[in-house]
Design an enzyme around this catalytic site. Structure first.
Site, PDB file in Angstrom:
ATOM      1  N   GLY A  12      -1.567   4.844  -1.400  1.00  0.00           N
ATOM      2  CA  GLY A  12      -2.293   4.473  -0.188  1.00  0.00           C
ATOM      3  C   GLY A  12      -1.809   3.155   0.398  1.00  0.00           C
ATOM      4  N   ASP A  13      -2.274   2.857   1.611  1.00  0.00           N
ATOM      5  CA  ASP A  13      -1.945   1.608   2.307  1.00  0.00           C
ATOM      6  C   ASP A  13      -0.453   1.419   2.541  1.00  0.00           C
ATOM      7  OD1 ASP A  13      -4.669   1.005   2.282  1.00  0.00           O
ATOM      8  OD2 ASP A  13      -4.518   0.040   0.321  1.00  0.00           O
ATOM      9  N   LYS A  16       0.392   3.964   7.075  1.00  0.00           N
ATOM     10  CA  LYS A  16       0.298   5.242   7.793  1.00  0.00           C
ATOM     11  C   LYS A  16      -0.245   5.049   9.207  1.00  0.00           C
ATOM     12  CE  LYS A  16      -2.406   6.643   4.519  1.00  0.00           C
ATOM     13  NZ  LYS A  16      -2.225   5.566   3.544  1.00  0.00           N
ATOM     14  N   GLY A  17      -1.263   4.166   9.324  1.00  0.00           N
ATOM     15  CA  GLY A  17      -1.916   3.949  10.622  1.00  0.00           C
ATOM     16  C   GLY A  17      -0.897   3.534  11.669  1.00  0.00           C
ATOM     17  N   GLY A  40      -8.508   2.980   5.262  1.00  0.00           N
ATOM     18  CA  GLY A  40      -8.505   1.843   6.182  1.00  0.00           C
ATOM     19  C   GLY A  40      -7.123   1.766   6.787  1.00  0.00           C
ATOM     20  N   HIS A  41      -7.008   2.112   8.059  1.00  0.00           N
ATOM     21  CA  HIS A  41      -5.700   2.136   8.715  1.00  0.00           C
ATOM     22  C   HIS A  41      -5.656   1.046   9.785  1.00  0.00           C
ATOM     23  CE1 HIS A  41      -5.393   6.706   7.575  1.00  0.00           C
ATOM     24  NE2 HIS A  41      -5.462   5.909   6.525  1.00  0.00           N
ATOM     25  N   GLN A 223      -5.046   7.977   2.297  1.00  0.00           N
ATOM     26  CA  GLN A 223      -4.685   7.729   0.887  1.00  0.00           C
ATOM     27  C   GLN A 223      -3.190   8.044   0.660  1.00  0.00           C
ATOM     28  OE1 GLN A 223      -7.966   9.705   1.244  1.00  0.00           O
ATOM     29  NE2 GLN A 223      -8.657   7.635   1.597  1.00  0.00           N
ATOM     30  N   THR A 238      -8.519   9.630  -5.735  1.00  0.00           N
ATOM     31  CA  THR A 238      -9.633   9.889  -4.828  1.00  0.00           C
ATOM     32  C   THR A 238     -10.062  11.346  -5.007  1.00  0.00           C
ATOM     33  OG1 THR A 238     -10.460   9.576  -2.586  1.00  0.00           O
ATOM     34  CG2 THR A 238      -8.223  10.496  -2.784  1.00  0.00           C
ATOM     35  N   ARG A 302     -10.369  -5.947  -1.124  1.00  0.00           N
ATOM     36  CA  ARG A 302      -9.887  -6.259  -2.475  1.00  0.00           C
ATOM     37  C   ARG A 302      -8.388  -6.556  -2.464  1.00  0.00           C
ATOM     38  NH1 ARG A 302     -11.656  -1.113  -5.883  1.00  0.00           N
ATOM     39  NH2 ARG A 302     -11.228  -0.129  -3.891  1.00  0.00           N
ATOM     40  N   LYS A 330       7.273  -2.074   5.955  1.00  0.00           N
ATOM     41  CA  LYS A 330       7.112  -3.401   5.361  1.00  0.00           C
ATOM     42  C   LYS A 330       8.362  -3.920   4.653  1.00  0.00           C
ATOM     43  CE  LYS A 330       2.824  -4.665   4.580  1.00  0.00           C
ATOM     44  NZ  LYS A 330       1.411  -4.812   4.195  1.00  0.00           N
ATOM     45  N   ASP A 332      10.385  -5.882   5.854  1.00  0.00           N
ATOM     46  CA  ASP A 332      10.465  -7.309   6.209  1.00  0.00           C
ATOM     47  C   ASP A 332       9.849  -8.192   5.129  1.00  0.00           C
ATOM     48  OD1 ASP A 332       8.150  -5.786   7.341  1.00  0.00           O
ATOM     49  OD2 ASP A 332       7.369  -7.799   7.732  1.00  0.00           O
TER      50      ASP A 332
HETATM   51  P1  GDP Z   1      -2.581   2.626   5.778  1.00  0.00           P
HETATM   52  O1  GDP Z   1      -3.875   2.743   5.044  1.00  0.00           O
HETATM   53  O2  GDP Z   1      -1.492   3.419   5.140  1.00  0.00           O
HETATM   54  O3  GDP Z   1      -2.695   2.893   7.246  1.00  0.00           O
HETATM   55  O4  GDP Z   1      -2.134   1.106   5.622  1.00  0.00           O
HETATM   56  P2  GDP Z   1      -3.067  -0.194   5.867  1.00  0.00           P
HETATM   57  O5  GDP Z   1      -3.268  -0.355   7.313  1.00  0.00           O
HETATM   58  O6  GDP Z   1      -4.262  -0.158   4.986  1.00  0.00           O
HETATM   59  O7  GDP Z   1      -2.138  -1.328   5.256  1.00  0.00           O
HETATM   60  C1  GDP Z   1      -0.874  -1.599   5.767  1.00  0.00           C
HETATM   61  C2  GDP Z   1      -0.848  -3.040   6.303  1.00  0.00           C
HETATM   62  O8  GDP Z   1       0.497  -3.409   6.586  1.00  0.00           O
HETATM   63  C3  GDP Z   1      -1.593  -3.213   7.609  1.00  0.00           C
HETATM   64  O9  GDP Z   1      -2.135  -4.505   7.635  1.00  0.00           O
HETATM   65  C4  GDP Z   1      -0.519  -3.074   8.673  1.00  0.00           C
HETATM   66  O10 GDP Z   1      -0.812  -3.793   9.853  1.00  0.00           O
HETATM   67  C5  GDP Z   1       0.666  -3.686   7.965  1.00  0.00           C
HETATM   68  N1  GDP Z   1       1.969  -3.095   8.303  1.00  0.00           N
HETATM   69  C6  GDP Z   1       2.271  -1.807   8.612  1.00  0.00           C
HETATM   70  N2  GDP Z   1       3.598  -1.660   8.763  1.00  0.00           N
HETATM   71  C7  GDP Z   1       4.154  -2.873   8.553  1.00  0.00           C
HETATM   72  C8  GDP Z   1       5.501  -3.374   8.525  1.00  0.00           C
HETATM   73  O11 GDP Z   1       6.469  -2.651   8.713  1.00  0.00           O
HETATM   74  N3  GDP Z   1       5.666  -4.708   8.217  1.00  0.00           N
HETATM   75  C9  GDP Z   1       4.610  -5.537   7.984  1.00  0.00           C
HETATM   76  N4  GDP Z   1       4.865  -6.815   7.686  1.00  0.00           N
HETATM   77  N5  GDP Z   1       3.344  -5.105   7.997  1.00  0.00           N
HETATM   78  C10 GDP Z   1       3.117  -3.793   8.269  1.00  0.00           C
HETATM   79  P1  IMO Z   2      -5.768   4.497   2.893  1.00  0.00           P
HETATM   80  O1  IMO Z   2      -5.953   5.723   3.759  1.00  0.00           O
HETATM   81  C1  IMO Z   2      -5.754   2.681  -1.084  1.00  0.00           C
HETATM   82  C2  IMO Z   2      -8.572   4.318  -4.014  1.00  0.00           C
HETATM   83  C3  IMO Z   2      -9.703   3.401  -4.438  1.00  0.00           C
HETATM   84  C4  IMO Z   2      -9.911   3.864  -5.861  1.00  0.00           C
HETATM   85  C5  IMO Z   2      -9.685   5.371  -5.760  1.00  0.00           C
HETATM   86  C6  IMO Z   2     -10.954   6.195  -5.632  1.00  0.00           C
HETATM   87  O2  IMO Z   2      -6.169   3.236   3.569  1.00  0.00           O
HETATM   88  O3  IMO Z   2      -4.390   4.471   2.351  1.00  0.00           O
HETATM   89  P2  IMO Z   2     -12.678   6.573  -3.655  1.00  0.00           P
HETATM   90  O4  IMO Z   2     -13.573   5.628  -2.946  1.00  0.00           O
HETATM   91  O5  IMO Z   2     -11.713   7.299  -2.768  1.00  0.00           O
HETATM   92  O6  IMO Z   2     -13.427   7.524  -4.546  1.00  0.00           O
HETATM   93  O7  IMO Z   2     -11.810   5.653  -4.646  1.00  0.00           O
HETATM   94  O8  IMO Z   2      -8.879   5.566  -4.603  1.00  0.00           O
HETATM   95  N1  IMO Z   2      -8.448   4.521  -2.561  1.00  0.00           N
HETATM   96  C7  IMO Z   2      -7.521   3.947  -1.792  1.00  0.00           C
HETATM   97  N2  IMO Z   2      -6.564   3.054  -2.097  1.00  0.00           N
HETATM   98  N3  IMO Z   2      -5.846   3.167   0.177  1.00  0.00           N
HETATM   99  C8  IMO Z   2      -6.781   4.083   0.490  1.00  0.00           C
HETATM  100  O9  IMO Z   2      -6.835   4.696   1.693  1.00  0.00           O
HETATM  101  C9  IMO Z   2      -7.696   4.498  -0.506  1.00  0.00           C
HETATM  102  N4  IMO Z   2      -8.742   5.347  -0.531  1.00  0.00           N
HETATM  103  C10 IMO Z   2      -9.185   5.367  -1.795  1.00  0.00           C
HETATM  104  O10 IMO Z   2      -9.311   2.051  -4.378  1.00  0.00           O
HETATM  105  O11 IMO Z   2      -8.909   3.335  -6.699  1.00  0.00           O
HETATM  106 MG    MG Z   3      -5.273   1.511   4.116  1.00  0.00          MG
END
Ligand code: GDP
Ligand code: IMO
Ligand code: MG
Length: 434
Positions: A12-13, A16-17, A40-41, A223, A238, A302, A330, A332
């Site tokens: 995750g994270d 994707k957003g 959280g995107h 995720q 998840t 977190r 990321k 960079d």
């Molecule tokens: P998602 O859950 O997959 O949509 O990812 P999140 O938004 O939770 O976390 C990704 C974080 O990295 C966010 O704060 C974005 O703004 C940031 N981000 C996304 N792409 C890039 C990148 O190419 N470089 C940098 N430095 N930040 C990025």
């Molecule tokens: P995005 O879409 C990162 C993790 C939680 C926990 C496990 C189970 O932003 O990438 P849950 O509440 O789903 O039952 O928790 O999954 N988790 C994520 N980690 N990015 C996410 O979503 C996540 N959604 C759930 O931290 O370890």
């Molecule tokens: Mg996220």
């Protein structure tokens, strides 16, 4: 090629957003197909930051239809808050559609999420506490409240008259002191239903129809593959299927219509919550990556655990979902590190391991084996401008080598390259537009 799926390939994270926001410009419809407000995107447009949890990131592109599919679990209070915030910031929500089959997260799901985590004592999953697991459990147990019930007060009441006392007995048995009040839950949720009713529809046929007339649909995963309920690091996962196959089932369209899958791979690895993480860095390098990459959760705030890029994970993910290309994000953040490591395989008792074992006790004993690559200097604003103007050839030489090494190991091309948080800080390396 009208159907494109974007999913996370790690824990995750991955960003994707931002990738969905970029591709949504070319789409007609953007669909979320699984997960809930555990996601959280973040999308940065100019200096403005949007954090989306339930609404597809495509909502930020005016005129696009945004769909919350049947595979999503919806906390209606959170959804309405998210919608109110978007409207306050000038984003139109007129084109939002919500599947009448999607399951609803109820107050007792959130209480049960907390109670079950407390009872797990030493084996906590580290959930987001949003009621995701208990809501999906109820869906599978055929005890769910669906959006079609939420918008029909009589049906909602009938269900809650049976469900609330049942859930109270479970909470009591868990030693939880919370007392559920059927009447107030029913009133609160009926109001949510009333407010959301105009968006609720049978969305499957709508998405299907869009595809049939060759318009473009973007499926937005939440995720990542390693959090998939079947294929991830169970039980530290998840409660939904995060792999590309679920894009069809979670939105109510035929799997034969999905024709491109982009896996989003962060140039290093992060994980929130508990569970094994073979390439984790617990030293200064890990802390430096976390700080530079602002690796703090969009949903719970977190700190995210950080580590080197793990190709065992990326290849596993690609084979599960059939990636047709990779969006690397990321990269960079790795600037200025000197030397970089990439995990190419694991080693266990003298044997080379190239896939993810089901048994976590085995995975925990796997030792990552690394290739070492040369780093590059941080990219300043002037260099960034040059890169965005001139493209791939203007990237630092060792960054190009890092990407080429990754592509060779994966047998796939990097089609989008994330170089920063802003919407325009991305290189489009596709040979053909979508
Ligand atoms: P998602 O859950 O997959 O949509 O990812 P999140 O938004 O939770 O976390 C990704 C974080 O990295 C966010 O704060 C974005 O703004 C940031 N981000 C996304 N792409 C890039 C990148 O190419 N470089 C940098 N430095 N930040 C990025
Ligand atoms: P995005 O879409 C990162 C993790 C939680 C926990 C496990 C189970 O932003 O990438 P849950 O509440 O789903 O039952 O928790 O999954 N988790 C994520 N980690 N990015 C996410 O979503 C996540 N959604 C759930 O931290 O370890
Ligand atoms: Mg996220």
């Amino acid at each position: 090629m009208p159907a494109l799926v974007v999913i996370g390939s790690q824990w995750g994270d991955e960003g994707k957003g931002k990738i969905v926001d970029f591709l949504a410009d070319e789409a007609d419809v953007v669909v979320r197909f699984q997960g809930g407000n555990n996601a959280g995107h973040s999308v940065k447009i100019g200096e403005e930051l949007f954090a989306l949890h339930l609404v597809p990131s495509g909502i930020l592109r005016p005129g696009k239809m945004a769909v919350i599919g049947n595979g999503v679990v919806i906390d209606p209070g959170v959804l309405l808050e998210e919608l109110d915030n978007l409207v306050k910031r000038g984003v139109s929500i007129e084109n939002l559609r919500i599947s009448d089959r999607a399951n609803v997260i109820m107050p007792y799901h959130k209480l049960l999420d907390g109670a079950e985590e407390r009872l797990r004592a030493g084996a906590k999953v580290g959930t987001t506490g949003r009621g995701i697991g208990p809501s999906y459990s109820d869906k599978v147990a055929r005890l769910g409240v669906r959006m079609c019930d939420l918008v029909d007060e009589k049906a909602l009441r009938e269900k809650l008259e049976f469900l609330v006392p049942l859930k109270q007995r479970i909470l009591d048995a868990y030693g939880d002191t919370a007392k559920l009040d059927m009447e107030s839950i029913c009133r609160e949720y009926a109001v949510y239903g009333e407010r959301l009713a105009k968006h609720v529809a049978d969305t499957g046929p709508m998405v299907m129809e869009t595809l049939t007339v060759k318009k473009k649909v973007l499926f937005e995963g939440a995720q990542g593959s390693m959090l998939d309920i079947d294929h991830g690091t169970y039980p530290f996962v998840t409660s939904s299927q995060t792999v590309a196959g679920n894009a069809a089932s979670g939105s109510g369209v035929s799997p034969l219509l999905l024709d491109q899958v982009i896996g989003v791979v962060k140039a290093y690895t992060t994980r929130v919550g508990a569970g094994p993480f073979p390439s984790e860095l617990t030293d200064d390098t890990g802390r430096r990556i976390a700080e530079k990459g602002s690796e703090f959760g969009t949903t719970t705030g977190r700190a995210r655990r950080c580590g080197w890029l793990d190709l065992v994970v990326a290849r596993y993910s690609s084979s599960l979902s059939g990636f047709t290309g990779v969006a690397m994000t990321k990269i960079d953040v790795l600037g200025g590190l000197g030397e970089l490591k990439v995990c190419t395989n694991y080693e266990l008792d003298g044997a080379k391991i190239t896939t993810i074992p089901a048994d976590l006790r085995v995975l925990e004993r796997c030792r990552p084996e690394y290739a070492t690559l040369k780093g590059w200097n941080e990219i300043g604003p002037e260099r960034m401008e040059k890169i965005l103007a001139e493209g791939f050839s203007a990237l630092p030489r060792n960054m190009r080598r890092y990407i080429r090494f990754f592509e060779k190991q994966m047998g796939l091309r990097v089609v989008l390259l994330g170089l920063g948080r802003r919407r325009n800080e991305i290189l489009d390396l596709r040979r053909k537009k979508w």
